[in-house]
Design an enzyme around this catalytic site. Structure first.
Site: not given
Length: 1128
Positions: A424, A520, A561, A619, A701, A784, A813-814
């Site tokens: 990642d 954030e 989101f 980013r 990304d 992506r 997510n990994d």
């Protein structure tokens, strides 16, 4: 539903026991699968259908009891033995033990097998019992926690195990949530409460939950006692971020979402008290639904060993058949002549039946070619290697006080064979600590590189609420805000309003932000320093301080989101009554939703975004707003309310409603956040590349950001001029571009490729093109990609390349990628510990990966290979002597060695030296392993232990057995004592052969050991000493007097070893066995040295210097690279 009644308990105990014996779940479920769940508050009789019972001796526990343990006092022995005898090896040795109990076929006592078998079973049972004891201890601690339950109108203390579905529970601050609860009311305004979800997802930041408005005022136990609402919701599942249900109360229905739920494992924070209705209990809770078993992983050596053991068993059968045929021939041609004084034992009545029994006798005698101690020794060695990883201070991070952890003991040697690493990006290669670096506002770029501006802006004179740790280096932006530029102020107003951050004010002006993502937090902190300070929020308001003035906005809606939308929005009403939608998100999705009048500004902002991406690898997010009229808001709010209350396809309907309002927006600008590389990442990647390890980065990304990170971490270099882009939008176009790229760039350095948005490259009919193109490159960047696509990429390489893969990541997510790879590594970083919990190994910094692989992995592989080669050698040298002896004893299944020697050979005389070698051995020091990465290649090529090496060590073992049998046989057959008494007796031959065997295998392991420790010396020479000590004891007068029927050969060992000819025989046999090995190794070292031999030579001559020419000689040729962008 099938309800469980109390009268069924006796049957249930029996059902559970046999279910458990059959390796089923420890829970006895008494209902069928649910399609939906209906829970009625304060009605235990109605909710009885959700009751089931868990048997944990001596009690039946109900509903909310958790059992992670496997055994209890009654079931431990039968269940543990049942599990252990599922291992083929244990069953095989049990079969041998049964054969040895048959006197007609057994020439060995039963204890020669039962002692090693009992030892192995006992060690494993103690380990399992210890592990399960701690599970019991943890279960009891959790199940006996106290909770306040509303029963018959009053709060009563109940153990967690007795909490039931439909109960109403009171939680107080800092308490763990006992079950999955629907939040009913709270002491905080508007039914809010704050929770920490570290045990669920590892995130320590607070999250907010809110009760349904109609129940938020039911804060009194008397009111709650009369609450009889009914909840209809989804059945139990493992989705932590999703809940869909409806509350029916007083002839009305109210939609329920995950925001209304408190899940088991959470901790109540900053909230005095709250009440919740139990929806799911015990194993039905989402925490327990996510605690399923991890996929069992086996190493390539394990798989090879299984094959080799089958071959050895076949070889054993062949030897048994040969000797049985020999027995039949001998009994027919020779043995029949001795029937008058040496008759067959009943029930043998012919030579064929004698041969049949002889076959099984030799199967028993020769079974030590596959000793049971092999499997125990392997596990002990792996355990030792795991402790070395845990104890390695060079993999300890002092900043976060985190040590490396081997979370499994079965994969250590696989670490020395890795060919592909899938990593990642965010939080793994980078720190995942975000800083506001640059921005573009109304077409004007702001933000300077640190190198061009030494002093940072001091915000304290302008803003007393500024964060002193915030760094920014362009004072033009601050001046723009000070002079009241409308675009600049609206830019930071958006950042202060459009988020889900929680604020905690510890003292006046001392704000602490709790953000669910570092992005954030960085954006809200930036707004705070530029004068737009987020202060607090309620379900309906957001309070800020804007340029020193306190402003409270009405929060009308939050448009969440997610990974599909890639944006979030809020709709607020200002104190002046203006309604405005603020939106921030990925530029790829936000720019296409702008009003057409923004085209010129969009072009300028896009250029700024490209500069940030290409030059700095930042980013980026785009920011926009839209003013709404009262009519537009009312109309949209009604549509939103309908979608929110929908019971089916609710998420899809909400997404469609969000899409309606997020159109025709006005562009404000864009932000650029820096996520710095972790310490040592470029150096680590460079060293791993020299070790011929291919590194792929799989990230969600955009392409530009990922490519810049690739350059930053030295995966991509400036001398790579050949760039090809794959941008097809159909299967055929992508296939054609892949093929043309592969052919046109063959043999050249490859830089970058972009695969179509539809992820055609991962489709089944394009797998081969994708793999052939990508694997021709040294490194790959996939952009992506979704979590599922990460796992698909890993599976493709496992399927087509048959290579050992390692996946490393730090976020939830990994997890799919980590579980799919042969080895999963979790980074304990900013995204929680979900990846760590799913991993096989964990540490806190990516740079520790090179030490894990090049030092611990390489050493583990080297040690395991040397251990296995020596183990098979010593056992074939030991066992094959029986085979040769069979031709000289009439194939009668007579053993060469004393039965006690046979029993103790593998568990006393030769077990500890080989364990010491397997745990402590090394060819070169750890620093040299890092300086010469090419030392890692033998593991990738599987050179140290394969079928060829196996046959070599077997051949050496057979050669040694020939020498150990025929040299003593030839010499002792004509030898005599000094008194003239012949030495050609059975016991003299047995002692001579056994002594020579122990000495030969001890000298051999001394030669094989490359790194001597105190343990090696003690175990090698101590084992040799223990042999003589035990042998003299077994032949002593003392044991003969105590057990006259067991120890017949009094003084035979002492008498034999006093003869000079015996020691000459032993010395000759040892020399014949060892000298060829020494000669071969010296010739190989001189004529064809391995890299490790050369490094070891340089280490001895100059231990503190690196040999540059040696290093350069083994550097790989120029790398080839490709980057891939994949989207759903």
């Amino acid at each position: 539903m099938v309800p469980c009644t109390l009268c069924d308990r006796c049957c249930l105990i029996s059902l559970y026991f046999w279910h458990f014996i059959a390796n089923a779940s420890p829970y006895a479920f008494c209902f069928l699968a649910e399609e939906e769940r209906r829970v009625r508050a304060n009605d235990r009789e109605y909710n009885e259908k959700f009751q089931y019972y868990v048997f944990s001796f001596p009690f039946l526990h109900q509903s909310n009891c958790i059992m992670t343990s496997k055994y209890n006092i009654i079931t431990f022995l039968p269940v543990n033995l049942f599990e252990q005898f599922q291992e083929v090896a244990n069953t095989y040795f049990l079969f041998l033990l049964i054969l040895q109990l048959i006197p007609q076929i057994s020439s060995l006592s039963w204890f020669t097998t039962i002692v090693p078998l009992a030892l192995v079973l006992s060690i494993t049972a103690v380990k399992d019992a210890t592990d399960d004891y701690f599970r019991h201890k943890s279960d009891n601690q959790v199940n006996n926690r106290q909770s306040q339950v509303l029963i018959r109108g009053s709060l009563q203390n109940e153990k967690w195990m007795n909490v039931r579905v439909g109960d109403i529970i009171k939680l107080e601050n800092k308490q763990f949530v006992a079950a999955d609860l629907l939040l009913l009311s709270s002491t905080e305004p508007h039914g809010l409460c704050y929770i920490e979800t570290a045990e669920l997802d590892g995130e320590t930041n607070m999250k907010v939950r809110q009760s349904v408005s109609v129940t938020s005022e039911l804060g009194d136990p008397n009111n709650l006692a009369s609450f009889d609402g009914e909840v209809v919701c989804e059945p139990p599942n493992n989705k932590l971020d999703r809940f869909c249900g409806t509350l029916y109360w007083r002839d009305k229905k109210y939609p329920l979402t995950n925001q209304n739920m408190l899940l088991r494992g959470c901790v109540l924070r900053n909230t005095e008290a709250c009440y919740g209705l139990v929806i799911f209990a015990g194993p039905d809770t989402k925490l327990m639904q996510n605690s399923g078993r991890t996929k069992f992983k086996r190493t390539s050596i394990d798989r090879l060993m299984n094959t080799l053991v089958l071959w050895i068993f076949g070889f054993l059968v062949c030897m048994g058949v040969i000797l049985a045929v020999g027995n039949a021939v001998w009994e027919r041609e020779v043995g029949s002549r001795f029937q008058s004084y040496l008759p067959w034992d009943p029930p043998v009545d012919n030579f064929l039946f004698s041969a049949f029994l002889s076959f099984w006798s030799y199967v028993i005698i020769l079974n030590t070619v596959v000793p049971i101690s092999l499997y125990v020794s392997v596990e002990v060695i792996r355990l030792g290697h795991s402790y070395f990883i845990n104890w390695d201070q060079k993999m300890f991070c002092s900043q976060c006080n985190t040590a490396a952890e081997a979370r499994t003991t079965t994969l250590n040697e696989e670490l020395g064979q890795v060919e592909y690493i899938f990593s990642d990006k965010t939080g793994t290669l980078t720190q995942n600590i975000m800083s506001f670096n640059k921005c573009s506002i109304n077409g004007q770029p702001y933000g300077k590189c640190i190198r061009t501006c030494i002093t940072r802006i001091d915000f304290s004179p302008f803003n007393p609420l500024a964060d002193p740790d915030f760094c920014f280096y362009d004072d033009k932006l601050l001046e723009s805000v000070k002079v009241g530029d409308a675009h600049s102020q609206e830019f930071f107003r958006l950042l202060s309003l459009c988020h889900t951050v929680m604020s905690e004010e510890k003292s006046e002006g001392e704000l602490v932000y709790k953000a669910q993502s570092p992005d954030e937090g960085a954006l809200v902190t930036a707004a705070r320093n530029f004068g737009f300070v987020f202060r607090s929020r309620t379900p309906g308001t957001i309070t800020t301080t804007e340029m020193g003035r306190t402003v409270t906005y009405s929060l009308l809606a939050i448009l969440d989101f997610n990974n599909i939308r890639k944006r979030m929005s809020v709709i607020v009403r200002s104190p002046e009554g203006r309604i405005r939608l603020y939106c921030k998100g990925a530029d790829t999705v936000l720019l296409e939703r702008l009003h057409h009048c923004n085209q010129e500004l969009t072009a300028v902002t896009s250029d700024h975004l490209n500069v940030c991406n290409h030059t700095n690898g930042l980013r980026t997010l785009a920011l926009a707003y839209r003013d709404l009229s009262e009519d537009e808001w009312e109309s949209w709010s009604e549509s939103h309310s309908v979608a929110d209350k929908a019971t089916d396809c609710r998420e899809d309907r909400l997404a469609a409603v969000y899409e309606q309002i997020e159109q025709d927006m006005m562009l404000l600008g864009a932000t650029a956040i820096e996520d710095k590389l972790q310490e040592g990442v470029p150096e680590t990647i460079a060293v791993l590349s020299l070790a011929n390890i291919k590194i792929w980065v799989l990230t969600g990304d955009k392409q530009e950001t990922a490519v810049n990170i690739g350059y930053s971490c030295k995966m991509l270099t400036d001398d790579m001029t050949e760039v090809f882009i794959i941008g097809g939008h159909t299967v055929q176009s992508v296939r054609q571009e892949l093929r043309s790229a592969c052919s046109s760039h063959a043999g050249k350095n490859r830089s970058l490729s972009r695969v179509s948005r539809q992820a055609h490259a991962l489709e089944a009919d394009m797998e081969s093109e994708f793999v052939s193109t990508a694997c021709a490159c040294k490194a790959v960047i996939c952009c992506r990609v979704t979590p599922l696509q990460k796992a698909q990429v890993v599976e493709l390489i496992k399927k087509h390349k048959k290579a050992v893969t390692l996946a490393i990541g730090d976020g939830a997510n990994d997890i799919s990628m980590i579980k799919s790879a042969h080895i999963g590594v979790g980074i304990s970083g900013q995204e929680g510990i979900q990846a760590v919990l799913a991993s096989d190994y964990s540490f806190s910094q990516f740079r520790f990966l090179q030490r894990l692989l090049l030092v611990h992995g390489r050493w583990s592989y080297l040690r395991m290979c040397r251990f296995l080669c020596y183990f098979f050698y010593k056992n074939f040298a030991f066992t094959m002597v029986h085979f040769w002896f069979g031709f000289f004893c009439g194939f009668s299944a007579q053993t060469v060695y004393d039965q006690y020697f046979i029993t103790l050979y593998n568990i006393v005389y030769t077990s500890l030296p080989v364990l010491a070698m397997g745990i402590f051995d090394q060819d070169v020091p750890d620093q040299r392993s890092l300086e010469y990465p090419k030392l890692y290649e033998p593991g990738q090529l599987n050179l140290l232990f394969n079928k060829r090496e196996f046959f070599i060590c077997i051949a050496q073992g057979i050669y040694s057995s020939v020498v150990l049998f025929f040299v003593p046989y030839a010499i002792l057959s004509d030898a005599t004592q000094s008194t003239g008494v012949p030495l050609a007796d059975y016991q003299t031959f047995a002692v001579t052969t056994a002594t020579a065997l122990v000495i030969v295998v001890s000298v051999q392991i001394a030669l094989d050991t490359g790194f001597w420790t105190v343990f090696n010396h003690v175990f090698v020479w101590g084992s040799l000493a223990s042999y003589f000590t035990i042998m003299f004891a077994l032949n002593s007068q003392i044991l003969f007097r105590i057990f006259p029927n067991q120890f017949h050969f009094v003084g035979s060992a002492q008498s034999t070893l006093l003869q000079p000819v015996v020691w000459l025989t032993i010395a000759l046999a040892t020399a014949i066995c060892i000298v060829p090995v020494l000669a071969f190794r010296f010739l190989k070292l001189d004529l064809k040295p391995q890299l490790s031999d050369t490094v070891r030579k340089h280490t001895k001559t100059s231990p503190t210097l690196i040999c540059p020419s040696l290093l350069l000689r083994h550097v790989l040729p120029s790398s080839q690279y490709v980057g891939l962008e994949v989207n759903d």
